[in-house]
Scaffold this active site. Structure first.
Site, PDB file in Angstrom:
ATOM      1  N   ASP A 488       0.848  -1.191   0.000  1.00  0.00           N
ATOM      2  CA  ASP A 488       0.000   0.000   0.000  1.00  0.00           C
ATOM      3  C   ASP A 488       0.886   1.244   0.000  1.00  0.00           C
ATOM      4  O   ASP A 488       1.852   1.337   0.777  1.00  0.00           O
ATOM      5  CB  ASP A 488      -0.910   0.010   1.229  1.00  0.00           C
ATOM      6  CG  ASP A 488      -1.867   1.197   1.232  1.00  0.00           C
ATOM      7  OD1 ASP A 488      -2.915   1.091   0.583  1.00  0.00           O
ATOM      8  OD2 ASP A 488      -1.535   2.233   1.866  1.00  0.00           O
ATOM      9  N   ASN A 496      -2.710  12.981  -3.909  1.00  0.00           N
ATOM     10  CA  ASN A 496      -3.815  13.362  -4.791  1.00  0.00           C
ATOM     11  C   ASN A 496      -4.375  14.729  -4.416  1.00  0.00           C
ATOM     12  O   ASN A 496      -4.662  15.567  -5.291  1.00  0.00           O
ATOM     13  CB  ASN A 496      -4.934  12.317  -4.730  1.00  0.00           C
ATOM     14  CG  ASN A 496      -4.676  11.134  -5.655  1.00  0.00           C
ATOM     15  OD1 ASN A 496      -3.924  11.251  -6.620  1.00  0.00           O
ATOM     16  ND2 ASN A 496      -5.281   9.996  -5.354  1.00  0.00           N
ATOM     17  N   ASP A 505      -1.708   9.464 -10.603  1.00  0.00           N
ATOM     18  CA  ASP A 505      -1.596   8.385 -11.606  1.00  0.00           C
ATOM     19  C   ASP A 505      -0.142   8.164 -12.006  1.00  0.00           C
ATOM     20  O   ASP A 505       0.308   7.021 -12.169  1.00  0.00           O
ATOM     21  CB  ASP A 505      -2.431   8.728 -12.846  1.00  0.00           C
ATOM     22  CG  ASP A 505      -3.934   8.643 -12.595  1.00  0.00           C
ATOM     23  OD1 ASP A 505      -4.326   8.068 -11.556  1.00  0.00           O
ATOM     24  OD2 ASP A 505      -4.705   9.158 -13.437  1.00  0.00           O
ATOM     25  N   GLU A 531      -4.478   2.418  -4.544  1.00  0.00           N
ATOM     26  CA  GLU A 531      -3.030   2.511  -4.396  1.00  0.00           C
ATOM     27  C   GLU A 531      -2.428   1.233  -3.851  1.00  0.00           C
ATOM     28  O   GLU A 531      -1.304   1.224  -3.352  1.00  0.00           O
ATOM     29  CB  GLU A 531      -2.652   3.691  -3.482  1.00  0.00           C
ATOM     30  CG  GLU A 531      -3.029   3.528  -2.021  1.00  0.00           C
ATOM     31  CD  GLU A 531      -4.454   3.973  -1.701  1.00  0.00           C
ATOM     32  OE1 GLU A 531      -4.725   4.269  -0.534  1.00  0.00           O
ATOM     33  OE2 GLU A 531      -5.306   4.031  -2.628  1.00  0.00           O
TER      34      GLU A 531
END
Length: 625
Positions: A488, A496, A505, A531
């Protein structure tokens, strides 16, 4: 041949029982007939053979007798020639008028009685014979042929040349008759020169071969006595009797001189006739029937045979190429790519059987319909010819009506075969395209579009299969361990929120690329969602799994990620692992749950670390240094 059997009759009837009955009646009356099962088939047969009388059932599938007759009359045009007799169970005046209105000449009421059939045929055949006498173009009458042109052989007195045969192969064309005889005389003279030399050298193989050629050419043109003499010469050569061969050679030379005199008489009559020689109307009809031109190759060392067949097929509208031997024939076959090949069996250089073998073994030529010509009549010879790959066999002397019919049928079959081959090729191409698309779609369905690694669907399909290979070493298992890491990205939401989803991304793509480059060859990397990633490796023990997991964590944390020229980010990941083994035989769901528990502990204890769930010690900790 009686006047009955000379009449070409076609019976068009869909009922098998009715066909058998009428055919039996015809045979009893001395007639022969071909059969068509429906109107459509009848039209095709009429386009191939010059039928003079048609017995046609009115009620048939595909195309009934009324419509078939209309089309026959349309094809004939103004020169109506074929006699059409209806066969119908409806004997009313109205139906008779209907039959006559569509172009039928007469009616027979079913069930057809033998007496009525005989009466009708007798009436109409007299009409046919009268019409034929008016239409037929004749060669000079027998009384005008010089005495030198008449010969008496050992069996009986006959014309030097079979005029009916010559007229048939030339289709009534006076100029072509002369050209055929000229080609025959010249070729035979050339062959006789070779025979003379061979007799002097006692070369019996050459004598037999040339005699065979002369025999075949004589049969084709209709010079029957010369055919007999050449056959005797071939026999004497096979028995190696030079004196008898010399005597026969002298007879053949004398006979050939008489044929030359006969030819001179034809030329004399031709020069006296001011009219342009015409082709009989029936064969003009044949030419009109051809739906499409085909490429045809004729391979024969006999120039008269080449000339006859070429002319006949050109009149049908085909593009015809000729070759005088097998070697030349193969060269032209490769250059012309014919739809149909007519090839003589006995030829110098390469014989017809070898030509056939090479044609049929060549993928580019194998679809050509192959007709083998020969004077040989034994069944074993026919079988040998067909065994080489020939599609059809035609005996010499050639019956031109049979030749045209077989060529028509052969081209029809060739077109169907070609269409089938092209359809199969198209289907193969479509199948290849579909296979490629299926593989692409399958690949896309198992691949994460953003990162290019395998997706969760791929993992869900593969993990159960891999788990079945884990356990104690036995016949059903291959591995003792299966290690699953759940990875993770730490604080990904912050990335973000701070830099936007486009940068997020880019971060996921960069992390996936680093993990891929740092993975073991036997490892599989999946994007689990958001993620999170999953890395599965078979065969790793606990200690090896700890070391491998730490290498994955380090490949991400040890170097920052350059997102753009003005943006470089330091990123870490937390990893939770679980190991399936003989003491931890779990399914996919449980193994993922164990890894998720370990990941939760790694997150809870500060992130950027590795924790592995252990069946013995619950969660094993390994802090990074």
């Amino acid at each position: 041949m009686t006047k009955h059997t000379a009449i070409k009759i076609l019976l068009v009837e869909d009922s098998l029982v009715s066909r058998k009955v009428v055919l039996k009646q015809l045979k009893k009356l001395g007639y022969e007939a071909n059969v068509a099962a429906n109107g459509q088939e009848a039209l095709w047969m009429i386009s191939q053979v010059n039928y003079e009388l048609v017995l046609i059932d009115c009620q048939m599938p595909v195309l009934d007798g009324y419509e078939t007759t209309k089309r026959i009359r349309h094809l004939e045009g103004a020169k109506r020639k074929i006699i059409a007799i209806a066969m119908t169970a409806n004997g009313t005046t109205a139906n008779r008028k209907k039959c006559l209105s569509v172009g039928m000449d007469d009616c027979l009421i079913k069930p057809v009685s033998e007496e009525e059939l005989a009466a009708k045929l007798e009436t109409w055949i007299e009409v046919i014979l009268k019409n034929n006498q008016e239409l037929a173009f004749q060669l000079p009458p027998i009384k005008d042929i010089p005495t030198a042109a008449i010969v008496t052989d050992e069996s009986n007195a006959n014309l030097l040349v079979d005029l009916n045969r010559l007229n048939d192969i030339a289709l009534g064309d006076r100029v072509l008759q002369r050209e055929i005889l000229q080609a025959f005389v010249q070729d035979t003279q050339d062959n006789l020169v070779t025979v003379k030399t061979a007799i002097f050298a006692n070369d019996f193989v050459t004598i037999a071969h040339k005699a065979h050629q002369i025999r075949g050419a004589s049969a084709n043109v209709g010079v029957k006595h010369l055919q007999f003499l050449a056959g005797q010469l071939e026999l004497q050569a096979q028995q190696e009797m030079p004196e008898a061969a010399s005597q026969l050679l002298h007879k053949i030379e004398n006979y050939l001189q008489r044929i030359q005199s006969f030819l001179d008489k034809i030329i004399e009559c031709e020069n006296m006739d001011t009219e342009t020689p015409l082709i009989i109307s029936a064969d003009k009809t044949v030419r009109m029937q051809v739906g499409s031109m085909a490429r045809i190759l004729i391979i024969d060392d006999d120039p008269s045979v080449r000339l006859v067949i070429k002319n006949s097929l050109q009149l049908m509208g085909h593009e015809v190429t000729v070759a005088s031997d097998g070697e030349e024939g193969l060269m032209k076959a490769h250059s012309e790519r014919p739809h149909l090949i007519i090839c003589d069996w006995m030829m110098p250089v390469i014989n017809g059987l070898e030509v056939c073998r090479q044609v049929k073994s060549d993928p580019e030529l194998s679809l050509a319909f192959f007709i083998l010509l020969t004077i040989r009549g034994d069944i074993k010879d026919r079988v040998e010819g067909l065994d080489t790959g020939a599609d059809e066999y035609l005996p010499k002397p050639i019956d031109m009506s049979e030749l045209r019919a077989r060529v028509g049928a052969g081209l029809r079959l060739q077109r169907l075969t070609q269409e089938l081959s092209e359809t199969n090729q198209a289907l193969r191409q479509v199948n290849q395209q579909l296979t490629a698309r299926t593989e692409l779609l399958e690949s896309l369905s198992l691949t994460d579009q953003l990162t290019g690694v395998l997706n969760r669907r791929a993992m869900d399909q593969a993990l159960p299969h891999m788990l079945r290979q884990v356990g104690n070493r036995d016949a059903n298992t291959r591995y003792r361990y299966l290690c699953l890491f759940l990875l993770d990205v730490d604080h990904f939401k912050r990335i973000n929120d701070t830099y936007g989803h486009t940068v997020g991304d880019c971060v996921l793509q960069a992390i996936a690329a680093r993990l891929q480059s740092s993975s073991r060859p036997s490892s599989l990397l999946y994007r689990y969602g958001g993620e999170e990633f999953v890395c599965i490796t078979l065969g790793l023990s606990m200690q090896a799994a700890l070391e491998y997991g730490e290498s994955l964590r380090g490949c991400v944390a040890n170097a920052p990620f350059k997102i753009s020229d003005d943006l470089v980010l330091s990123i870490t990941i937390s990893i939770g692992g679980a190991i399936a083994s003989a003491v931890n035989l779990v399914d996919s769901k449980e193994l993922l749950h164990q890894a998720d528990q370990a990941l939760y502990k790694a997150k809870h204890e500060g992130r950027n670390c590795l924790r592995i769930f252990s069946a013995w010690e619950n969660i094993f900790e390994l802090d990074h240094i």
